[in-house]
Motif scaffolding. Structure first.
Motif, PDB file in Angstrom:
ATOM      1  N   ILE A  25       7.509   2.453  15.965  1.00  0.00           N
ATOM      2  CA  ILE A  25       6.689   2.072  14.849  1.00  0.00           C
ATOM      3  C   ILE A  25       5.396   3.025  14.795  1.00  0.00           C
ATOM      4  CG2 ILE A  25       5.013   0.322  13.975  1.00  0.00           C
ATOM      5  CD1 ILE A  25       7.054  -1.734  15.455  1.00  0.00           C
ATOM      6  N   ALA A  26       4.848   3.196  15.830  1.00  0.00           N
ATOM      7  CA  ALA A  26       3.650   4.110  15.698  1.00  0.00           C
ATOM      8  C   ALA A  26       4.050   5.547  15.347  1.00  0.00           C
ATOM      9  CB  ALA A  26       3.060   4.160  17.155  1.00  0.00           C
ATOM     10  N   PHE A  27       4.965   6.033  15.620  1.00  0.00           N
ATOM     11  CA  PHE A  27       5.561   7.311  15.113  1.00  0.00           C
ATOM     12  C   PHE A  27       5.846   7.186  13.487  1.00  0.00           C
ATOM     13  CE2 PHE A  27       9.041  10.449  14.136  1.00  0.00           C
ATOM     14  CZ  PHE A  27       8.332  11.587  14.415  1.00  0.00           C
ATOM     15  N   LEU A  28       6.508   6.336  13.138  1.00  0.00           N
ATOM     16  CA  LEU A  28       6.944   6.492  11.903  1.00  0.00           C
ATOM     17  C   LEU A  28       5.710   5.852  10.985  1.00  0.00           C
ATOM     18  CD1 LEU A  28      10.359   4.630  11.962  1.00  0.00           C
ATOM     19  CD2 LEU A  28       9.875   7.012  11.755  1.00  0.00           C
ATOM     20  N   ALA A  29       4.612   5.213  11.435  1.00  0.00           N
ATOM     21  CA  ALA A  29       3.493   4.848  10.762  1.00  0.00           C
ATOM     22  C   ALA A  29       2.535   6.200  10.670  1.00  0.00           C
ATOM     23  CB  ALA A  29       2.739   3.780  11.476  1.00  0.00           C
ATOM     24  N   GLU A  30       2.403   6.847  11.614  1.00  0.00           N
ATOM     25  CA  GLU A  30       1.652   8.134  11.627  1.00  0.00           C
ATOM     26  C   GLU A  30       2.392   9.141  10.465  1.00  0.00           C
ATOM     27  OE1 GLU A  30      -1.215   8.959  13.017  1.00  0.00           O
ATOM     28  OE2 GLU A  30      -1.182   6.732  13.589  1.00  0.00           O
ATOM     29  N   LEU A  31       3.598   8.913  10.304  1.00  0.00           N
ATOM     30  CA  LEU A  31       4.347   9.955   9.146  1.00  0.00           C
ATOM     31  C   LEU A  31       3.971   9.141   7.813  1.00  0.00           C
ATOM     32  CD1 LEU A  31       7.845  10.721  10.705  1.00  0.00           C
ATOM     33  CD2 LEU A  31       5.519  12.041  10.674  1.00  0.00           C
ATOM     34  N   GLY A  32       3.250   7.930   7.722  1.00  0.00           N
ATOM     35  CA  GLY A  32       3.088   7.427   6.365  1.00  0.00           C
ATOM     36  C   GLY A  32       3.780   6.670   6.041  1.00  0.00           C
ATOM     37  N   ILE A  33       4.869   6.080   6.798  1.00  0.00           N
ATOM     38  CA  ILE A  33       5.817   5.021   6.448  1.00  0.00           C
ATOM     39  C   ILE A  33       5.410   3.518   6.524  1.00  0.00           C
ATOM     40  CG2 ILE A  33       8.213   4.166   6.778  1.00  0.00           C
ATOM     41  CD1 ILE A  33       8.779   6.931   7.818  1.00  0.00           C
ATOM     42  N   SER A  34       5.398   2.795   5.523  1.00  0.00           N
ATOM     43  CA  SER A  34       4.965   1.174   5.611  1.00  0.00           C
ATOM     44  C   SER A  34       5.718   0.517   6.520  1.00  0.00           C
ATOM     45  CB  SER A  34       4.996   0.753   4.271  1.00  0.00           C
ATOM     46  OG  SER A  34       6.414   0.322   4.052  1.00  0.00           O
ATOM     47  N   ALA A  35       5.074  -0.751   7.113  1.00  0.00           N
ATOM     48  CA  ALA A  35       5.457  -1.553   7.880  1.00  0.00           C
ATOM     49  C   ALA A  35       6.747  -2.192   7.387  1.00  0.00           C
ATOM     50  CB  ALA A  35       4.505  -2.580   8.350  1.00  0.00           C
ATOM     51  N   GLU A  36       6.899  -2.563   6.239  1.00  0.00           N
ATOM     52  CA  GLU A  36       8.031  -2.966   5.546  1.00  0.00           C
ATOM     53  C   GLU A  36       9.157  -2.080   5.734  1.00  0.00           C
ATOM     54  OE1 GLU A  36       5.350  -2.739   3.925  1.00  0.00           O
ATOM     55  OE2 GLU A  36       4.604  -4.875   4.264  1.00  0.00           O
ATOM     56  N   GLU A  37       9.076  -0.710   5.429  1.00  0.00           N
ATOM     57  CA  GLU A  37      10.161   0.208   5.525  1.00  0.00           C
ATOM     58  C   GLU A  37      10.475   0.300   7.101  1.00  0.00           C
ATOM     59  OE1 GLU A  37       9.870   3.595   2.242  1.00  0.00           O
ATOM     60  OE2 GLU A  37       7.828   3.196   3.038  1.00  0.00           O
ATOM     61  N   ILE A  38       9.636   0.379   7.885  1.00  0.00           N
ATOM     62  CA  ILE A  38       9.942   0.560   9.286  1.00  0.00           C
ATOM     63  C   ILE A  38      10.674  -0.631   9.821  1.00  0.00           C
ATOM     64  CG2 ILE A  38       8.795   0.650  11.522  1.00  0.00           C
ATOM     65  CD1 ILE A  38       6.550   1.959  10.277  1.00  0.00           C
ATOM     66  N   GLN A  39      10.354  -1.789   9.520  1.00  0.00           N
ATOM     67  CA  GLN A  39      11.196  -2.782   9.735  1.00  0.00           C
ATOM     68  C   GLN A  39      12.634  -2.742   9.363  1.00  0.00           C
ATOM     69  OE1 GLN A  39      10.774  -5.764  11.680  1.00  0.00           O
ATOM     70  NE2 GLN A  39      13.038  -5.645  11.287  1.00  0.00           N
ATOM     71  N   ARG A  40      12.831  -2.317   8.004  1.00  0.00           N
ATOM     72  CA  ARG A  40      14.174  -2.080   7.528  1.00  0.00           C
ATOM     73  C   ARG A  40      14.767  -1.172   8.269  1.00  0.00           C
ATOM     74  NH1 ARG A  40      15.994   1.521   3.785  1.00  0.00           N
ATOM     75  NH2 ARG A  40      13.789   2.176   3.248  1.00  0.00           N
ATOM     76  N   GLY A  41      14.041  -0.126   8.833  1.00  0.00           N
ATOM     77  CA  GLY A  41      14.670   1.171   9.436  1.00  0.00           C
ATOM     78  C   GLY A  41      15.322   0.558  10.784  1.00  0.00           C
ATOM     79  N   PHE A  42      14.584  -0.195  11.677  1.00  0.00           N
ATOM     80  CA  PHE A  42      15.393  -0.612  12.749  1.00  0.00           C
ATOM     81  C   PHE A  42      16.027  -1.993  12.879  1.00  0.00           C
ATOM     82  CE2 PHE A  42      12.101  -3.469  14.315  1.00  0.00           C
ATOM     83  CZ  PHE A  42      10.973  -2.665  14.064  1.00  0.00           C
ATOM     84  N   GLY A  43      16.302  -2.746  11.530  1.00  0.00           N
ATOM     85  CA  GLY A  43      16.791  -3.797  11.640  1.00  0.00           C
ATOM     86  C   GLY A  43      18.247  -4.067  12.066  1.00  0.00           C
ATOM     87  N   THR A  44      19.001  -2.697  12.070  1.00  0.00           N
ATOM     88  CA  THR A  44      20.461  -2.860  12.687  1.00  0.00           C
ATOM     89  C   THR A  44      20.637  -2.378  13.948  1.00  0.00           C
ATOM     90  OG1 THR A  44      20.448  -0.642  11.865  1.00  0.00           O
ATOM     91  CG2 THR A  44      21.042  -2.460  10.111  1.00  0.00           C
ATOM     92  N   PHE A  45      19.424  -2.049  14.549  1.00  0.00           N
ATOM     93  CA  PHE A  45      19.606  -1.370  16.104  1.00  0.00           C
ATOM     94  C   PHE A  45      19.849  -2.659  16.950  1.00  0.00           C
ATOM     95  CE2 PHE A  45      17.475   0.317  19.890  1.00  0.00           C
ATOM     96  CZ  PHE A  45      18.670   1.336  20.014  1.00  0.00           C
ATOM     97  N   PHE A  46      20.662  -2.368  18.012  1.00  0.00           N
ATOM     98  CA  PHE A  46      21.198  -3.276  18.862  1.00  0.00           C
ATOM     99  C   PHE A  46      21.028  -2.844  20.069  1.00  0.00           C
ATOM    100  CE2 PHE A  46      23.584  -5.081  15.492  1.00  0.00           C
ATOM    101  CZ  PHE A  46      23.425  -6.223  15.333  1.00  0.00           C
ATOM    102  N   GLY A  47      20.623  -1.424  20.225  1.00  0.00           N
ATOM    103  CA  GLY A  47      20.214  -1.042  21.656  1.00  0.00           C
ATOM    104  C   GLY A  47      21.701   0.115  22.091  1.00  0.00           C
ATOM    105  N   VAL A  48      21.104   0.701  23.234  1.00  0.00           N
ATOM    106  CA  VAL A  48      21.949   1.689  23.541  1.00  0.00           C
ATOM    107  C   VAL A  48      22.700   1.588  25.090  1.00  0.00           C
ATOM    108  CG1 VAL A  48      22.057   4.228  24.345  1.00  0.00           C
ATOM    109  CG2 VAL A  48      20.769   3.578  22.368  1.00  0.00           C
ATOM    110  N   GLY A  49      23.795   1.528  24.898  1.00  0.00           N
ATOM    111  CA  GLY A  49      24.696   1.304  26.204  1.00  0.00           C
ATOM    112  C   GLY A  49      24.619   2.579  27.147  1.00  0.00           C
ATOM    113  N   ARG A  50      24.283   2.195  28.471  1.00  0.00           N
ATOM    114  CA  ARG A  50      24.404   3.446  29.309  1.00  0.00           C
ATOM    115  C   ARG A  50      25.346   3.488  30.331  1.00  0.00           C
ATOM    116  NH1 ARG A  50      20.256   6.587  27.109  1.00  0.00           N
ATOM    117  NH2 ARG A  50      18.630   5.334  26.580  1.00  0.00           N
TER     118      ARG A  50
END
Length: 186
Positions: free
Chosen positions: A161-186
């Protein structure tokens, strides 16, 4: 970060240190020379010093990989050198005292903090389970939900969130950006 950038339609290549249902294949080259490239680097053998990133993240720091590092000073040296190799900004967890010690001593002028710590530039206000708010430099920035559980996952999400916000991306767009993320299997 890679998932969010792809979901936001950004021109990005990436390598991931595990398997993700959101990104297949688990690595891809960028479409052009002016694209972003996101790489998960590894401190276990000092190989993170093989990179000179535009932006860097220091999520945590502890006495790990002691087969390679013989002292706390060696661990600190690698992270400070990584910080100095980073061309623009570093995103540092304000919740890790060792990270903050190095940040305050060696690269506070080029870093942005995030976390639950009340002094964080991007402060997490925990709501419930997978829901939290973020204050940006003391002002409300947005409300977020993640499919991931646990404070460490919320903290890592706040780094994105901090990185994308510093690039000027809104909170709403950021939420949309990681809404599908379920994590990474190691």
């Amino acid at each position: 970060l890679s998932t969010a950038m792809v979901q936001l339609g950004m021109n990005v290549g990436y390598t991931i240190g595990g398997e993700s249902d959101c990104l297949c294949p688990h690595g891809r080259l960028p479409q052009s020379l002016d694209a972003w490239f996101v790489s998960e680097t590894d401190e276990s053998d000092g190989s993170l010093l093989n990179y000179s990133p535009e932006y860097g993240f220091i999520l945590n720091l502890d006495r790990d990989h002691l087969d390679f590092y013989k002292s706390d000073d060696q661990i600190e040296d690698v992270f400070v050198r990584f910080a100095h190799e980073t061309k623009k900004k570093l995103f540092c967890s304000a919740d890790n005292t060792w990270v903050m010690k190095l940040r305050n001593r060696d690269f506070s002028d080029r870093s942005i903090t995030y976390g639950f710590n009340p002094l964080s530039d991007y402060r997490i206000i925990y709501r419930q389970k997978q829901s939290f708010a973020v204050q940006r430099y003391g002002r409300d920035f947005g409300n977020f939900n993640t499919r991931l559980l646990g404070k460490h996952n919320i903290s890592n999400t706040c780094a994105v969130i901090a990185f994308l916000a510093e690039l000027g991306i809104s909170a709403e767009e950021i939420q949309r950006g990681f809404g599908t993320f379920f994590g990474v299997g190691r």
